[in-house]
Design an enzyme around this catalytic site. Sequence first.
Site, PDB file in Angstrom:
ATOM      1  N   SER A 146     -15.602  20.556  20.905  1.00  0.00           N
ATOM      2  CA  SER A 146     -14.258  20.178  20.444  1.00  0.00           C
ATOM      3  C   SER A 146     -14.093  18.684  20.667  1.00  0.00           C
ATOM      4  CB  SER A 146     -13.219  20.937  21.289  1.00  0.00           C
ATOM      5  OG  SER A 146     -11.927  20.403  21.109  1.00  0.00           O
ATOM      6  N   TYR A 159      -9.706  23.819  29.216  1.00  0.00           N
ATOM      7  CA  TYR A 159     -10.425  23.836  27.931  1.00  0.00           C
ATOM      8  C   TYR A 159     -11.338  22.616  27.822  1.00  0.00           C
ATOM      9  CZ  TYR A 159     -11.001  24.216  22.815  1.00  0.00           C
ATOM     10  OH  TYR A 159     -11.509  24.329  21.538  1.00  0.00           O
TER      11      TYR A 159
HETATM   12  P1  NAP Z   1     -10.674  31.748  16.223  1.00  0.00           P
HETATM   13  O1  NAP Z   1     -10.165  31.960  14.846  1.00  0.00           O
HETATM   14  O2  NAP Z   1      -9.815  32.156  17.385  1.00  0.00           O
HETATM   15  O3  NAP Z   1     -12.111  32.423  16.348  1.00  0.00           O
HETATM   16  C1  NAP Z   1     -12.763  32.555  17.576  1.00  0.00           C
HETATM   17  C2  NAP Z   1     -13.344  33.948  17.657  1.00  0.00           C
HETATM   18  O4  NAP Z   1     -14.038  34.062  18.926  1.00  0.00           O
HETATM   19  C3  NAP Z   1     -12.251  35.032  17.646  1.00  0.00           C
HETATM   20  O5  NAP Z   1     -12.584  36.051  16.747  1.00  0.00           O
HETATM   21  C4  NAP Z   1     -12.263  35.509  19.088  1.00  0.00           C
HETATM   22  O6  NAP Z   1     -11.876  36.855  19.250  1.00  0.00           O
HETATM   23  C5  NAP Z   1     -13.732  35.337  19.460  1.00  0.00           C
HETATM   24  N1  NAP Z   1     -13.929  35.429  20.883  1.00  0.00           N
HETATM   25  C6  NAP Z   1     -13.105  35.001  21.873  1.00  0.00           C
HETATM   26  N2  NAP Z   1     -13.594  35.330  23.070  1.00  0.00           N
HETATM   27  C7  NAP Z   1     -14.765  35.981  22.837  1.00  0.00           C
HETATM   28  C8  NAP Z   1     -15.738  36.570  23.670  1.00  0.00           C
HETATM   29  N3  NAP Z   1     -15.602  36.587  25.013  1.00  0.00           N
HETATM   30  N4  NAP Z   1     -16.817  37.155  23.112  1.00  0.00           N
HETATM   31  C9  NAP Z   1     -16.957  37.171  21.764  1.00  0.00           C
HETATM   32  N5  NAP Z   1     -16.063  36.649  20.918  1.00  0.00           N
HETATM   33  C10 NAP Z   1     -14.973  36.052  21.455  1.00  0.00           C
HETATM   34  O7  NAP Z   1     -10.978  30.203  16.474  1.00  0.00           O
HETATM   35  P2  NAP Z   1     -11.768  29.063  15.660  1.00  0.00           P
HETATM   36  O8  NAP Z   1     -10.817  27.980  15.412  1.00  0.00           O
HETATM   37  O9  NAP Z   1     -12.567  29.636  14.548  1.00  0.00           O
HETATM   38  O10 NAP Z   1     -12.737  28.564  16.840  1.00  0.00           O
HETATM   39  C11 NAP Z   1     -14.150  28.542  16.775  1.00  0.00           C
HETATM   40  C12 NAP Z   1     -14.657  27.538  17.789  1.00  0.00           C
HETATM   41  O11 NAP Z   1     -14.195  26.235  17.444  1.00  0.00           O
HETATM   42  C13 NAP Z   1     -14.175  27.773  19.212  1.00  0.00           C
HETATM   43  O12 NAP Z   1     -15.232  27.537  20.117  1.00  0.00           O
HETATM   44  C14 NAP Z   1     -13.082  26.740  19.402  1.00  0.00           C
HETATM   45  O13 NAP Z   1     -12.911  26.401  20.768  1.00  0.00           O
HETATM   46  C15 NAP Z   1     -13.626  25.610  18.576  1.00  0.00           C
HETATM   47  N6  NAP Z   1     -12.615  24.653  18.129  1.00  0.00           N
HETATM   48  C16 NAP Z   1     -11.590  25.031  17.318  1.00  0.00           C
HETATM   49  C17 NAP Z   1     -10.667  24.083  16.880  1.00  0.00           C
HETATM   50  C18 NAP Z   1      -9.541  24.409  15.950  1.00  0.00           C
HETATM   51  O14 NAP Z   1      -8.697  23.542  15.719  1.00  0.00           O
HETATM   52  N7  NAP Z   1      -9.457  25.604  15.379  1.00  0.00           N
HETATM   53  C19 NAP Z   1     -10.788  22.766  17.314  1.00  0.00           C
HETATM   54  C20 NAP Z   1     -11.841  22.404  18.141  1.00  0.00           C
HETATM   55  C21 NAP Z   1     -12.755  23.360  18.539  1.00  0.00           C
HETATM   56  P3  NAP Z   1     -10.465  37.209  20.012  1.00  0.00           P
HETATM   57  O15 NAP Z   1      -9.393  36.982  19.032  1.00  0.00           O
HETATM   58  O16 NAP Z   1     -10.641  38.619  20.426  1.00  0.00           O
HETATM   59  O17 NAP Z   1     -10.322  36.254  21.165  1.00  0.00           O
END
Ligand code: NAP
Length: 252
Positions: A146, A159
């Site tokens: 991130s 985080y």
């Molecule tokens: P998202 O839509 O919340 O997708 C993340 C997925 O990971 C969800 O389906 C979640 O399921 C799953 N997950 C959480 N804990 C888990 C575990 N213990 N084992 C297996 N799966 C798990 O978020 P996203 O935005 O696509 O995020 C993807 C990555 O990008 C993450 O690492 C996030 O930190 C990073 N990121 C995102 C942003 C942003 O702005 N969106 C910015 C910077 C970095 P649950 O719903 O059950 O938790």
Amino acid sequence: MVVSGRPEPRLDGKVAIVTGAARGQGESEARLFAAAGARVVLTDLLADEGEAVAASIGEAAVFVRHDVTSADGWAEVAERAREAFGRIDVLVNNAGIWRTAPVDQETEERFERILRINLVGPFLGIRAVVPSMREAGGGSIVNISSTAGLRGIPGHAAYGSSKFGLRGLTRSSALDLAADGIRVNSVHPGAIDTPMIAAAGYERGAGGFDRAPLHRVGVPEDVAELVLFLASDASSYITGTEFAIDGGLTTG
Ligand code: NAP
């Protein structure tokens, strides 16, 4: 798109594991990988959504319900990948959670939970796939960090620690695994429009999550294109490197 006669990055013949692939960026990466010729193992805690995404991709995809914090779960995922598709070439450590609190109000329990999912999970994943990647003669691991892993942000003690840690895990692993032809890089998204941000009730607008110099919020496909490049042989001379994808947010 073809530039100077060179084809776009492809993953033909390769097998990829993408965690957190039931929705958001992980779903987008799994779909793009399959479109680029890969066979993909999607994992997530969200079983119904994950099964549905895999089914819509078709024969090139399988879903495994998986908690990234479990070493046994990782052993099962690696086994299922080999059973289904015979090898492992790519791992995208994408699953993660985002919670914020000022450092003095952060709880020990939540701090440890965030580290366990966002940092220990990817470590367990790397350990689980390295034997198969060695057997395959190399591989590519992409860790989704991130912009909170590039600079301090208020409210991001837990985080940010997990995402800075993931950057360190990436660099050290890249050195440990280079001799095996296994590359390890980190991707640092800014604000990307996924359920993670929607769930946090983050508002768009000035001071909100689309204040990047490029004046828009990122979409999962923006990140997926970069991750595809890093997963593919098009990036074969790149390892141990950080890639911000944030519309210029961390440039100034
Ligand atoms: P998202 O839509 O919340 O997708 C993340 C997925 O990971 C969800 O389906 C979640 O399921 C799953 N997950 C959480 N804990 C888990 C575990 N213990 N084992 C297996 N799966 C798990 O978020 P996203 O935005 O696509 O995020 C993807 C990555 O990008 C993450 O690492 C996030 O930190 C990073 N990121 C995102 C942003 C942003 O702005 N969106 C910015 C910077 C970095 P649950 O719903 O059950 O938790």
